[in-house]
Design a protein around this motif. Structure first.
Motif, mmCIF file in Angstrom:
data_model
loop_
_atom_site.group_PDB
_atom_site.id
_atom_site.type_symbol
_atom_site.label_atom_id
_atom_site.label_comp_id
_atom_site.label_asym_id
_atom_site.label_seq_id
_atom_site.Cartn_x
_atom_site.Cartn_y
_atom_site.Cartn_z
ATOM 1 N N THR A 36 0.815 -1.215 0.000
ATOM 2 C CA THR A 36 0.000 0.000 0.000
ATOM 3 C C THR A 36 0.848 1.264 0.000
ATOM 4 O O THR A 36 2.006 1.263 0.402
ATOM 5 C CB THR A 36 -0.947 0.064 1.227
ATOM 6 N N GLU A 38 0.112 5.028 1.573
ATOM 7 C CA GLU A 38 -0.775 5.875 2.362
ATOM 8 C C GLU A 38 -0.274 7.303 2.250
ATOM 9 O O GLU A 38 0.933 7.548 2.270
ATOM 10 C CB GLU A 38 -0.775 5.450 3.828
ATOM 11 N N GLN A 50 -3.512 0.854 -3.419
ATOM 12 C CA GLN A 50 -2.716 -0.352 -3.589
ATOM 13 C C GLN A 50 -1.446 0.060 -4.321
ATOM 14 O O GLN A 50 -1.499 0.802 -5.306
ATOM 15 C CB GLN A 50 -3.488 -1.375 -4.415
#
Length: 173
Positions: A36, A38, A50
């Protein structure tokens, strides 16, 4: 750390991830794991994606786009190619060349719409000639296309005056 670009994406290792458009030009923090990405603004998580390793270079959440841009999310280079192929073969080639000339095909969508609009009011054979000439000279924007439409030389494909032929012939032995 990264700065949000004007297309509401941040770059991480040659891939682009969207954030809410209200953060354009703001500084954000990125946290990347194997799976991931963020994105945080002032300590608050504003996006999660993703992680990309291949395929499309853009990860865009339609909710991050301004409402006026969301309709463009449904557009694809393939859709523009299909629209153009309904016209004439060289128009399809012009659209493909226009999209390929941009760092991101999405950046050519508005230009392609403008080109197709310009061709609405001219005959198919004229559009064919203008498209062929535009690709030949690299005139891959609406201003160039409009200029070619306005010129009498663009009425037939690859039309050149005798003066150009003579000068070209004299340049080559």
């Amino acid at each position: 750390m990264a700065r949000v670009s004007t297309d509401h994406h941040v770059e991480f290792k040659t891939f682009f991830y969207s954030v809410p458009y209200s953060l354009i030009r703001q500084q954000v923090d990125l946290r990347a794991t194997a799976r991931t990405i963020e994105i945080f603004h002032r300590g608050k998580r504003v996006a999660v994606h993703q992680r990309r390793y291949g395929g499309s270079r853009h990860g865009t959440d339609p909710g991050h786009m301004p409402s006026s841009h969301r309709r463009y999310a449904e557009w694809t280079p393939e859709r523009f190619r299909r629209w153009a192929s309904r016209s004439v073969p060289h128009t399809e080639g012009l659209v493909i060349a226009t999209l390929a000339s941009r760092p991101h095909p999405e950046q050519g969508f508005r230009t392609c719409l403008g080109i197709l609009r310009l061709f609405r009011d001219i005959e198919r054979n004229r559009a064919e000639a203008v498209s062929a000439r535009a690709v030949e000279i690299g005139g891959l924007n609406c201003k160039s296309i409009a200029s070619l439409i306005a010129k009498p030389q663009s009425r037939t494909p690859f039309h050149r005056t005798n003066r150009h032929r003579r000068s070209r012939q004299s340049a080559w032995p």
